[in-house]
Motif scaffolding. Sequence first.
Motif, short mmCIF file in Angstrom:
data_model
loop_
_atom_site.label_atom_id
_atom_site.label_comp_id
_atom_site.label_asym_id
_atom_site.label_seq_id
_atom_site.Cartn_x
_atom_site.Cartn_y
_atom_site.Cartn_z
N SER A 64 24.24 48.44 52.26
CA SER A 64 23.90 47.33 51.39
C SER A 64 24.42 46.02 51.94
N LYS A 65 23.95 44.93 51.31
CA LYS A 65 24.38 43.60 51.73
C LYS A 65 25.85 43.35 51.42
N THR A 66 26.38 44.10 50.47
CA THR A 66 27.76 43.85 50.03
C THR A 66 28.75 44.88 50.55
N GLY A 67 28.31 45.77 51.42
CA GLY A 67 29.23 46.75 51.97
C GLY A 67 28.54 48.03 52.38
N LEU A 68 29.25 48.88 53.08
CA LEU A 68 28.71 50.15 53.54
C LEU A 68 28.34 51.02 52.35
N SER A 69 27.16 51.62 52.41
CA SER A 69 26.75 52.52 51.33
C SER A 69 27.22 53.94 51.62
N LEU A 70 27.32 54.74 50.56
CA LEU A 70 27.69 56.14 50.73
C LEU A 70 26.62 56.87 51.53
N MET A 71 25.36 56.51 51.30
CA MET A 71 24.27 57.11 52.07
C MET A 71 24.45 56.86 53.56
N ASP A 72 24.77 55.63 53.91
CA ASP A 72 24.96 55.28 55.32
C ASP A 72 26.13 56.07 55.92
N ARG A 73 27.22 56.17 55.19
CA ARG A 73 28.38 56.89 55.71
C ARG A 73 28.06 58.37 55.94
N LEU A 74 27.36 58.98 54.99
CA LEU A 74 27.04 60.40 55.13
C LEU A 74 26.10 60.65 56.31
N VAL A 75 25.09 59.79 56.46
CA VAL A 75 24.16 59.96 57.58
C VAL A 75 24.89 59.77 58.91
N ARG A 76 25.76 58.76 58.98
CA ARG A 76 26.52 58.50 60.22
C ARG A 76 27.40 59.69 60.58
N ASN A 77 27.86 60.43 59.56
CA ASN A 77 28.76 61.55 59.81
C ASN A 77 28.04 62.89 59.93
N GLY A 78 26.73 62.81 60.07
CA GLY A 78 25.98 64.02 60.39
C GLY A 78 25.59 64.89 59.23
N VAL A 79 25.75 64.40 57.99
CA VAL A 79 25.31 65.19 56.84
C VAL A 79 23.78 65.29 56.88
N GLU A 80 23.27 66.48 56.62
CA GLU A 80 21.83 66.71 56.72
C GLU A 80 21.05 65.80 55.78
N SER A 81 19.99 65.18 56.29
CA SER A 81 19.13 64.32 55.48
C SER A 81 17.68 64.58 55.86
N ASN A 82 16.78 64.25 54.96
CA ASN A 82 15.36 64.44 55.20
C ASN A 82 14.60 63.16 54.90
N THR A 83 13.57 62.90 55.69
CA THR A 83 12.71 61.74 55.49
C THR A 83 11.39 62.19 54.90
N LEU A 84 11.01 61.59 53.77
CA LEU A 84 9.72 61.91 53.17
C LEU A 84 8.62 61.44 54.12
N SER A 85 7.68 62.31 54.42
CA SER A 85 6.68 62.00 55.43
C SER A 85 5.26 61.93 54.88
N VAL A 86 5.10 62.13 53.58
CA VAL A 86 3.78 62.08 52.97
C VAL A 86 3.84 61.20 51.74
N GLN A 87 2.87 60.31 51.59
CA GLN A 87 2.81 59.51 50.37
C GLN A 87 1.38 59.59 49.83
#
Length: 312
Positions: A64-87
């Motif tokens: 976020s503009k006001t600081g590191l987000s929890l989402m960003d920290r988790l992704v940086r530390n290798g926690v599994e994430s998925n990207t939606l690929s269909v809309q």
Amino acid sequence: MWVRNNRGQSNDSPPSDNPLNYEWRVDTMIVEEANEIPEADLVVCLSKDCSHLILIGNYQPGGSKTGLSLMDRLVRNGVESNTLSVQHRSPPEMCRLLVPTIYGKPEGYCITTEHNRVQGMCNNVFFVKHNKPEKVVQIGTLLSYQNVHEAQFLLALFRYLTLQGYSSQHITILTPFLGQWMYLQNVLSKSPNKKVQVKMVNDFEGKENSLILLSLVRSNGNGKIDEMKNEKLVCTMLSRAKKGLYIIGDIDTLAKCSPVWFKIQNTLVKEEAIGEFITLRCRTHPDHLTQVSQPQDFDKSHKCGCSLSSFT
């Protein structure tokens, strides 16, 4: 948004301000726009009972503009994430403005159901280009921008679309600049039609409407577009429409100053969705087309969408 069973809480206010957060036994939490929420603001509402945390958002490194987000920290530390690929919301021609320019090229991203052609128009997506200069305006201590030509053009297009049968609540005029928003509001305050929805882009994030009329405002000879280079802002502007997206702006200046806009310009050219004129298609006389580039050009069109009488 924090959700437990059928209850919800907006992230418009800090969750720690609400004592109910400490009384609820929240085992599952869903967070919308998770990359926009600073980590500390989110952590304070995680109760000891929370066992399942779902973070949803447009992930960009930096949080976020006001600081590191929890989402960003988790992704940086290798926690599994998925990207939606269909809309399934927008027509493919809208998707192609964003993919691969902004979102890369996830396979199948532009899979959508068939969308009907916007009534009275030849294209569901079109960019009307011009070189009418912007005007710098001062609002209190802030400097902003307005473009009278763009404002008048979109107001005329709005009126035309309502004559095609679209409700005003299904059309939104968007602009990223406060100066343009204030100009439009001032014009509408003197108009009998006060139902026009005019929104700032930042205030419309996470929202959508059937038809979006977008004013980009910036047009100058010194090559300054400032925040219009912001990829996230561009993404928000171009992803709010469900059926039709009509943009007016100085694409030459934008493309010269921003690689993102340069790629978008190339996509529009390939799609034959950019030009100095936008073409209207008559509902009653479908073979009769009317080209408009100025606000007053819409005056030549009858309710049916052309210069011919609907009784011809």
